[in-house]
Design a protein around this motif. Structure first.
Motif, PDB file in Angstrom:
ATOM      1  N   LYS A   1      51.056  91.544  39.613  1.00 34.97           N
ATOM      2  CA  LYS A   1      52.111  91.949  38.676  1.00 34.97           C
ATOM      3  C   LYS A   1      53.306  92.511  39.440  1.00 34.97           C
TER       4      LYS A   1
ATOM      5  N   TYR B   1      57.049  91.197  39.332  1.00 34.84           N
ATOM      6  CA  TYR B   1      58.077  92.142  38.894  1.00 34.84           C
ATOM      7  C   TYR B   1      59.211  92.232  39.910  1.00 34.84           C
TER       8      TYR B   1
ATOM      9  N   ASP C   1      53.406  99.584  32.659  1.00 36.37           N
ATOM     10  CA  ASP C   1      53.123  98.850  33.897  1.00 36.37           C
ATOM     11  C   ASP C   1      54.260  99.013  34.896  1.00 36.37           C
ATOM     12  N   LYS C   2      55.495  98.920  34.412  1.00 42.79           N
ATOM     13  CA  LYS C   2      56.666  99.055  35.286  1.00 42.79           C
ATOM     14  C   LYS C   2      56.663 100.428  35.959  1.00 42.79           C
TER      15      LYS C   2
ATOM     16  N   MET D   1      53.835  95.385  23.048  1.00 43.45           N
ATOM     17  CA  MET D   1      54.023  94.726  24.347  1.00 43.45           C
ATOM     18  C   MET D   1      55.145  95.389  25.148  1.00 43.45           C
ATOM     19  N   ARG D   2      56.208  95.773  24.473  1.00 45.38           N
ATOM     20  CA  ARG D   2      57.319  96.429  25.155  1.00 45.38           C
ATOM     21  C   ARG D   2      56.848  97.735  25.816  1.00 45.38           C
TER      22      ARG D   2
ATOM     23  N   GLU E   1      53.726  98.519  26.640  1.00 46.05           N
ATOM     24  CA  GLU E   1      52.755  98.200  27.690  1.00 46.05           C
ATOM     25  C   GLU E   1      53.460  97.750  28.972  1.00 46.05           C
ATOM     26  N   VAL E   2      54.481  96.924  28.821  1.00 44.74           N
ATOM     27  CA  VAL E   2      55.233  96.458  29.990  1.00 44.74           C
ATOM     28  C   VAL E   2      55.935  97.630  30.671  1.00 44.74           C
ATOM     29  N   ARG E   3      56.498  98.542  29.892  1.00 46.09           N
ATOM     30  CA  ARG E   3      57.171  99.700  30.484  1.00 46.09           C
ATOM     31  C   ARG E   3      56.186 100.614  31.214  1.00 46.09           C
TER      32      ARG E   3
END
Length: 135
Positions: free
Chosen positions: A124, A128, A85-86, A78-79, A81-83
């Protein structure tokens, strides 16, 4: 950042982008021997915005170096994947372009079409950027 600009960025960084059947994920990124490769699903024809979102997200993995394997913990997955996306949000949906469109009253789906991405990524991005301002 348009789909063509994302492809150009991949080329500039020496990232090989290939089409192959990936119907379950739509895309993937992997690193082999220090080189990054991206696969985009060839099993269906994606709208431009969805193709850009897949490519942009995978570029996020490649350009910040966030990879994991099947043995990785859910938190690690998840970490990363979030990065990814960021990275995509900051580079393809910049706040200084997104918020003026919202202020003009455009719907998220309209903005997604204008910015060549998906409505999900517009949502998102809103979350964010609003979260960042609160920090």
């Amino acid at each position: 950042m348009t789909l063509n600009e994302l492809y150009r960025l991949a080329e500039d960084f020496g990232i090989d982008v290939s089409s192959l059947p990936l119907p379950e994920s739509g895309s993937l990124a992997l690193e082999l021997d220090g080189r990054c490769y991206i696969g985009l699903d060839s099993s269906k024809c994606y709208p431009t915005g969805e193709a850009a979102a897949h490519l942009g997200h995978e570029l996020g993995h490649c350009l910040y170096g966030g990879f994991y394997n099947a043995a990785a913990s859910r938190d690690t997955v998840m970490r990363h994947e979030v990065r990814a996306d960021k990275w995509y949000i900051e580079n393809a949906i910049p706040k200084n372009e997104l918020f003026p469109l919202l202020e003009k009253g455009y719907n998220t789906w309209e903005i997604a079409e204008m910015m060549e991405t998906t409505e999900e990524y517009i949502q998102k991005a809103c979350f964010y950027y609003e979260r960042i301002e609160k920090v």
